[in-house]
Write an enzyme that holds these catalytic residues in place. Structure first.
Site, PDB file in Angstrom:
ATOM      1  N   GLY A 203       0.819  -1.198   0.000  1.00 46.38           N
ATOM      2  CA  GLY A 203       0.000   0.000   0.000  1.00 46.38           C
ATOM      3  C   GLY A 203       0.856   1.252   0.000  1.00 46.38           C
ATOM      4  O   GLY A 203       1.969   1.282  -0.534  1.00 46.38           O
ATOM      5  N   SER A 204       0.369   2.291   0.641  1.00 47.89           N
ATOM      6  CA  SER A 204       1.046   3.594   0.578  1.00 47.89           C
ATOM      7  C   SER A 204       2.383   3.641   1.313  1.00 47.89           C
ATOM      8  O   SER A 204       3.133   4.604   1.147  1.00 47.89           O
ATOM      9  CB  SER A 204       0.119   4.689   1.117  1.00 47.89           C
ATOM     10  OG  SER A 204      -0.977   4.885   0.245  1.00 47.89           O
TER      11      SER A 204
END
Length: 526
Positions: A264-265
């Site tokens: 993810g981020s």
């Protein structure tokens, strides 16, 4: 006189004639014998140009060549055996597939696993009948990292099996044990784990499936490693069938080292590094107008809940975890730029540690589609990573760009307290410049002070971090979201780095950040 008689024969002359004939016959026989014997002359000197090679010479050359070949093979074998004995002995002895040590188990009581302050994590007790019982005082809390030693072995029980089943007690003690008909005590493994942090991380993760890794950025020492769901190693024998049959939950899997997740981020830390390297002098000029979504072909990237961040510089894009800004960065990076950064940080490679771990995955290439470039830049697509690996990435930033080799075993001691061996911090490689690390640290600080990790601000310690909300496909259809946080504390002189993932828990700020806060608070006595 009779000697003038033609019929007279002198006896002496007859003898001389017979002797001469015998000598002549012997001489002829020797020449005949020698003519039948072929004496080969061995000449190892090289053949001169124009000389004709005799069949015997060719055979001699072949014999010499074969001799040299066997000598070379013998030397190679000697070198290889020496290499295994000197450099790979411990690895081979402690390999979980090596059953050689099992033969010595009848003479040695398995050593204990302890923390540096003497806290016992695993030990062996013996009753009056000589029956041995392996016990784990903290039950589930250290389950995956310490492992078990029945029904096979796992964790440190497997990785340190050789040391636990070796004994460096004094010769006098060994003789005394033998005279008393007793086993000798095995060596003790002293680990880097911090019991307080381990318990805090365990209870902070709560009922979520996932993992927590806590390590020192400047040494590589692992201070806590938690994986859930878990098990009680004290009951591993009686519960074995239930544990191995429950394939859906993967109870025995150490998610901290073997679980593979989309980052993810949190991956935006590496995407940012790739951008900094392409724009070392003008990254401060970065500008992006976030409208909440970005489409390229048949792929559309949206910010969380379609939020529109408006005009952003790179610091704002990072602290807001703006998907559209980073997707655009991914589209415009040079071919293989992100791929090179990822592989430099050990994606698609074995991690530099003795800890058994899965290999993280990165598949983006210069031939990938625009959609793949956008999704990969925000930590989605086909990228997968272990929590241990993300803790190492975070620690590298905290440590000024230098990645340390993570380790769990501090030293091996005999049962009498003598040091057998000791592990010292070891640098793997410098992966970033201090300026690159400092710039990304500033972005991570902004994430805490005014971004997605604000729950960590205002404490008596400083934190730099990055949240992540990693989408993944759910079996049977649908999409779930893992909650990530990666960060470190005491930013000017980092103390600990933390990586947290809670499966299907939602956004990083909602779940992973509060878990990390409990760990930071515990470390600083809060």
């Amino acid at each position: 006189m009779r000697q003038n008689d033609p019929g007279y024969q002198n006896p002496d002359n007859h003898t001389e004639t017979d002797t001469g004939n015998s000598v002549q016959k012997d001489s002829r026989r020797r020449r005949s014998f020698l003519s039948r014997v072929h004496i080969r002359k061995i000449d190892l000197s090289p053949q001169q140009p124009g000389e004709t090679e005799e069949p015997g010479d060719r055979r001699n050359t072949e014999l010499v060549a074969v001799t040299y070949l066997f000598i070379a093979l013998l030397l190679l074998l000697t070198v290889w055996v020496g290499y295994l004995e000197i450099f790979k002995r411990d690895d081979l002895n402690s390999n979980i597939n090596n059953t050689k040590k099992a033969g010595a188990s009848g003479n040695v009581i398995r050593g204990s696993i302890l923390t540096g302050d003497g806290t016992v994590l695993a030990s062996t007790s013996i009753d009056g009948d000589g029956n041995e019982t392996r016990s784990y005082p903290y039950s589930n809390i250290f389950a995956h990292v310490i492992g078990y030693a029945s029904n096979g072995s796992a964790g440190l029980e497997a990785e340190e099996n050789y040391d636990l089943m070796s004994s460096h007690t004094s010769l006098l003690s060994q003789i005394q044990s033998k005279d008393d008909g007793k086993k000798v005590q095995g060596d003790n493994v002293i680990v880097t784990l911090n019991p307080s942090l381990q318990q805090t991380a365990y209870y902070a993760l709560g009922s979520y499936r996932g993992a927590v890794v806590v390590m020192e950025p400047d040494s590589g020492k692992i201070l806590a490693m938690v994986s859930k769901p878990d098990f009680d190693p004290n009951t591993i024998s009686t519960q074995w069938e239930n544990l191995v049959s429950d394939s859906s939950s993967g109870v025995l899997l150490n998610r901290a080292t073997q679980g593979l997740y989309p980052p993810g981020s949190t991956f935006k830390m590496l995407t940012t590094l790739a951008y900094l390297r392409e724009h070392p002098s003008d990254y401060t000029q970065f500008s992006w107008d976030c409208t909440g979504s970005l489409s390229q072909g048949d792929v559309t990237i949206t910010c969380y809940h379609g939020e529109q961040h408006g005009q952003e510089d790179l610091t704002a894009a990072f602290r807001n975890s703006c998907n559209t800004a980073f997707a655009d960065i991914g589209l415009n990076l040079k071919d293989n730029a992100l791929h090179n950064v990822a592989e430099n940080f050990l994606f698609n490679s074995k991690l530099p540690t003795d800890i058994q771990s899965s290999q993280s995955v990165f598949k983006l290439t210069k031939n990938s589609s625009d959609g793949e470039k956008m999704t990969t830049a925000i930590g989605q697509g086909d990228t997968l990573v272990t929590p241990l690996h993300m803790a190492m990435v975070t620690s590298t930033i905290a440590n000024g760009g230098i990645m340390m080799r993570p380790y769990l075993v501090d030293q091996i001691k005999s049962s009498e307290g003598d040091t057998v061996s000791k592990n010292d911090p070891s640098i793997y490689k410098k992966l970033m410049t201090p300026d690159e690390a400092q710039t990304i640290t500033q972005f991570m600080e902004a994430t805490v002070t005014s971004g997605t990790a604000q729950a960590l601000s205002g404490a008596g310690y400083s934190v730099a971090g990055k949240t992540g909300s990693a989408e993944h496909d759910i079996d049977g259809g649908g999409t779930g979201t893992h909650s990530w946080f990666c960060g470190f504390s005491n930013v000017d002189d980092p103390d600990i780095a933390v990586a947290v993932i809670a499966e299907d828990a939602g956004t990083g700020s909602a779940v992973a950040v509060p878990i990390a806060k409990q760990i930071f608070d515990a470390y600083y006595g809060g």
